[in-house]
Motif scaffolding. Structure first.
Motif, PDB file in Angstrom:
ATOM      1  N   VAL A  40       0.839  -1.203   0.000  1.00  6.57           N
ATOM      2  CA  VAL A  40       0.000   0.000   0.000  1.00  6.57           C
ATOM      3  C   VAL A  40       0.871   1.248   0.000  1.00  6.57           C
ATOM      4  CG1 VAL A  40      -1.958  -1.073   1.165  1.00  6.57           C
ATOM      5  CG2 VAL A  40      -0.109  -0.050   2.506  1.00  6.57           C
ATOM      6  N   THR A  41       0.262   2.359  -0.301  1.00  2.00           N
ATOM      7  CA  THR A  41       0.971   3.634  -0.236  1.00  2.00           C
ATOM      8  C   THR A  41      -0.011   4.718   0.175  1.00  2.00           C
ATOM      9  OG1 THR A  41       2.480   5.064  -1.446  1.00  2.00           O
ATOM     10  CG2 THR A  41       0.566   4.279  -2.639  1.00  2.00           C
ATOM     11  N   SER A  42       0.490   5.928   0.263  1.00  5.31           N
ATOM     12  CA  SER A  42      -0.372   7.015   0.723  1.00  5.31           C
ATOM     13  C   SER A  42      -0.507   8.082  -0.359  1.00  5.31           C
ATOM     14  CB  SER A  42       0.221   7.645   1.992  1.00  5.31           C
ATOM     15  OG  SER A  42       1.439   8.280   1.699  1.00  5.31           O
ATOM     16  N   TYR A  43      -1.510   8.916  -0.211  1.00  4.92           N
ATOM     17  CA  TYR A  43      -1.761   9.991  -1.162  1.00  4.92           C
ATOM     18  C   TYR A  43      -0.569  10.943  -1.205  1.00  4.92           C
ATOM     19  CZ  TYR A  43      -6.454   8.245  -0.425  1.00  4.92           C
ATOM     20  OH  TYR A  43      -7.543   7.442  -0.322  1.00  4.92           O
ATOM     21  N   GLY A  44      -0.060  11.232  -0.047  1.00  4.78           N
ATOM     22  CA  GLY A  44       1.060  12.156   0.037  1.00  4.78           C
ATOM     23  C   GLY A  44       2.293  11.613  -0.666  1.00  4.78           C
ATOM     24  N   ASP A 111     -11.061  -0.353   9.730  1.00  5.01           N
ATOM     25  CA  ASP A 111     -10.769   0.581   8.639  1.00  5.01           C
ATOM     26  C   ASP A 111      -9.320   1.051   8.635  1.00  5.01           C
ATOM     27  OD1 ASP A 111     -13.354   0.315   7.942  1.00  5.01           O
ATOM     28  OD2 ASP A 111     -14.010   2.223   8.722  1.00  5.01           O
ATOM     29  N   GLN A 112      -8.456   0.255   9.206  1.00  2.00           N
ATOM     30  CA  GLN A 112      -7.050   0.644   9.221  1.00  2.00           C
ATOM     31  C   GLN A 112      -6.177  -0.539   8.823  1.00  2.00           C
ATOM     32  OE1 GLN A 112      -5.655   3.371  12.343  1.00  2.00           O
ATOM     33  NE2 GLN A 112      -4.146   1.804  12.783  1.00  2.00           N
ATOM     34  N   VAL A 113      -5.161  -0.272   7.988  1.00  2.00           N
ATOM     35  CA  VAL A 113      -4.270  -1.317   7.513  1.00  2.00           C
ATOM     36  C   VAL A 113      -3.350  -1.768   8.644  1.00  2.00           C
ATOM     37  CG1 VAL A 113      -2.412  -1.885   5.903  1.00  2.00           C
ATOM     38  CG2 VAL A 113      -4.313  -0.439   5.159  1.00  2.00           C
ATOM     39  N   VAL A 114      -3.338  -3.087   8.870  1.00  2.00           N
ATOM     40  CA  VAL A 114      -2.461  -3.627   9.903  1.00  2.00           C
ATOM     41  C   VAL A 114      -1.030  -3.678   9.374  1.00  2.00           C
ATOM     42  CG1 VAL A 114      -2.002  -5.619  11.376  1.00  2.00           C
ATOM     43  CG2 VAL A 114      -4.353  -4.998  10.795  1.00  2.00           C
ATOM     44  N   ASP A 115      -0.084  -3.331  10.218  1.00  2.00           N
ATOM     45  CA  ASP A 115       1.334  -3.270   9.824  1.00  2.00           C
ATOM     46  C   ASP A 115       1.527  -2.369   8.614  1.00  2.00           C
ATOM     47  OD1 ASP A 115       2.070  -4.999  11.841  1.00  2.00           O
ATOM     48  OD2 ASP A 115       1.712  -6.750  10.608  1.00  2.00           O
ATOM     49  N   PHE A 116       0.888  -1.231   8.675  1.00  2.00           N
ATOM     50  CA  PHE A 116       0.947  -0.299   7.547  1.00  2.00           C
ATOM     51  C   PHE A 116       2.389   0.100   7.228  1.00  2.00           C
ATOM     52  CE2 PHE A 116       1.073   4.226   6.274  1.00  2.00           C
ATOM     53  CZ  PHE A 116       0.555   4.073   4.994  1.00  2.00           C
ATOM     54  N   GLU A 117       3.178   0.290   8.238  1.00  2.00           N
ATOM     55  CA  GLU A 117       4.559   0.731   8.020  1.00  2.00           C
ATOM     56  C   GLU A 117       5.369  -0.316   7.265  1.00  2.00           C
ATOM     57  OE1 GLU A 117       6.339   1.910  11.639  1.00  2.00           O
ATOM     58  OE2 GLU A 117       4.678   3.200  12.216  1.00  2.00           O
ATOM     59  N   PHE A 120       4.000  -0.473   3.615  1.00  2.00           N
ATOM     60  CA  PHE A 120       4.087   0.796   2.904  1.00  2.00           C
ATOM     61  C   PHE A 120       5.092   0.727   1.749  1.00  2.00           C
ATOM     62  CE2 PHE A 120       5.755   5.105   2.297  1.00  2.00           C
ATOM     63  CZ  PHE A 120       4.568   5.748   2.002  1.00  2.00           C
ATOM     64  N   TRP A 121       4.650   1.205   0.591  1.00  2.00           N
ATOM     65  CA  TRP A 121       5.494   1.229  -0.605  1.00  2.00           C
ATOM     66  C   TRP A 121       5.664   2.673  -1.057  1.00  2.00           C
ATOM     67  CZ3 TRP A 121       4.393   2.660  -5.738  1.00  2.00           C
ATOM     68  CH2 TRP A 121       5.372   2.291  -6.674  1.00  2.00           C
ATOM     69  N   ASP A 122       6.880   3.156  -0.986  1.00  2.00           N
ATOM     70  CA  ASP A 122       7.123   4.556  -1.291  1.00  2.00           C
ATOM     71  C   ASP A 122       7.549   4.737  -2.742  1.00  2.00           C
ATOM     72  OD1 ASP A 122       7.672   7.180  -1.293  1.00  2.00           O
ATOM     73  OD2 ASP A 122       8.989   7.164   0.437  1.00  2.00           O
ATOM     74  N   PRO A 123       6.676   5.323  -3.564  1.00  2.00           N
ATOM     75  CA  PRO A 123       6.961   5.517  -4.988  1.00  2.00           C
ATOM     76  C   PRO A 123       8.135   6.458  -5.209  1.00  2.00           C
ATOM     77  CG  PRO A 123       4.989   6.710  -4.340  1.00  2.00           C
ATOM     78  CD  PRO A 123       5.388   5.870  -3.172  1.00  2.00           C
ATOM     79  N   VAL A 124       8.354   7.352  -4.288  1.00  2.00           N
ATOM     80  CA  VAL A 124       9.432   8.319  -4.452  1.00  2.00           C
ATOM     81  C   VAL A 124      10.783   7.610  -4.332  1.00  2.00           C
ATOM     82  CG1 VAL A 124      10.260   9.320  -2.282  1.00  2.00           C
ATOM     83  CG2 VAL A 124       9.479  10.800  -4.114  1.00  2.00           C
ATOM     84  N   LYS A 125      10.787   6.530  -3.573  1.00  2.24           N
ATOM     85  CA  LYS A 125      12.026   5.765  -3.405  1.00  2.24           C
ATOM     86  C   LYS A 125      12.162   4.672  -4.453  1.00  2.24           C
ATOM     87  CE  LYS A 125      13.347   6.132   1.399  1.00  2.24           C
ATOM     88  NZ  LYS A 125      13.621   5.364   2.620  1.00  2.24           N
TER      89      LYS A 125
END
Length: 129
Positions: A40-44, A111-117, A120-125
């Motif tokens: 997953v990733t975030s809008y930001g 409504d929350q992703v477990v182990d979100f961190e 997390f997939w950072d497109p900028v990286k």
DNA sequence: ACGCTGACTATTA
DNA sequence: CTAATAGCCAGCG
């Protein structure tokens, strides 16, 4: 749904000229499609990848019209910065988002992703346009 | 044209 | 920790 006009005047200034003729929406879709399965990733993060990190709202707005885009955009893999499924109400039906995430092995609790961190997939990286 | 809204985020108190 | 504020910008009444 948004008519997908090419009104990314400021985006053009950020993106090197000649490299990308895509609109802001298409850029968002492009990045979103490259999110690996089960991640997953975030809008930001997407916004930052596009260079308009202060306009995370526009990313969400762009995803609002993702339903009418081919190929399908995995908007369910995009959540807010704390892993909250804020956009689930825009799916049909609401709960489809969680269902799709579970299908990919992503656990969602309240409504929350477990182990979100970890997921997390950072497109900028990883992407680095 | 003007003001409000929104699938957001960072900062400050 | 929560709450308020400010920035962002495309759409819509």
């Amino acid at each position: 749904m948004p008519p997908l006009k090419k009104t990314n005047t400021k985006l053009k200034a950020v993106v090197p000229s000649g490299k990308r003729d895509e609109t802001f929406f298409e850029l968002v879709y492009d990045v979103t499609r490259q999110i690996p399965r089960g991640r997953v990733t975030s809008y930001g993060a997407i916004a930052a990848c596009l260079g308009t990190k202060l306009s995370a709202r526009m990313v969400g707005w762009a995803l609002n019209g993702s339903s009418s885009v081919r190929p399908r955009v995995p908007a369910h893999r995009v959540v807010n910065r704390i892993g909250l499924l804020t956009g689930k109400h825009h799916f049909t039906p609401p709960g489809q988002m969680k269902k799709l995430l579970n299908k990919e092995g992503i656990k969602v609790r309240n409504d929350q992703v477990v182990d979100f961190e970890k997921l997390f997939w950072d497109p900028v990286k990883e992407l680095e346009i």
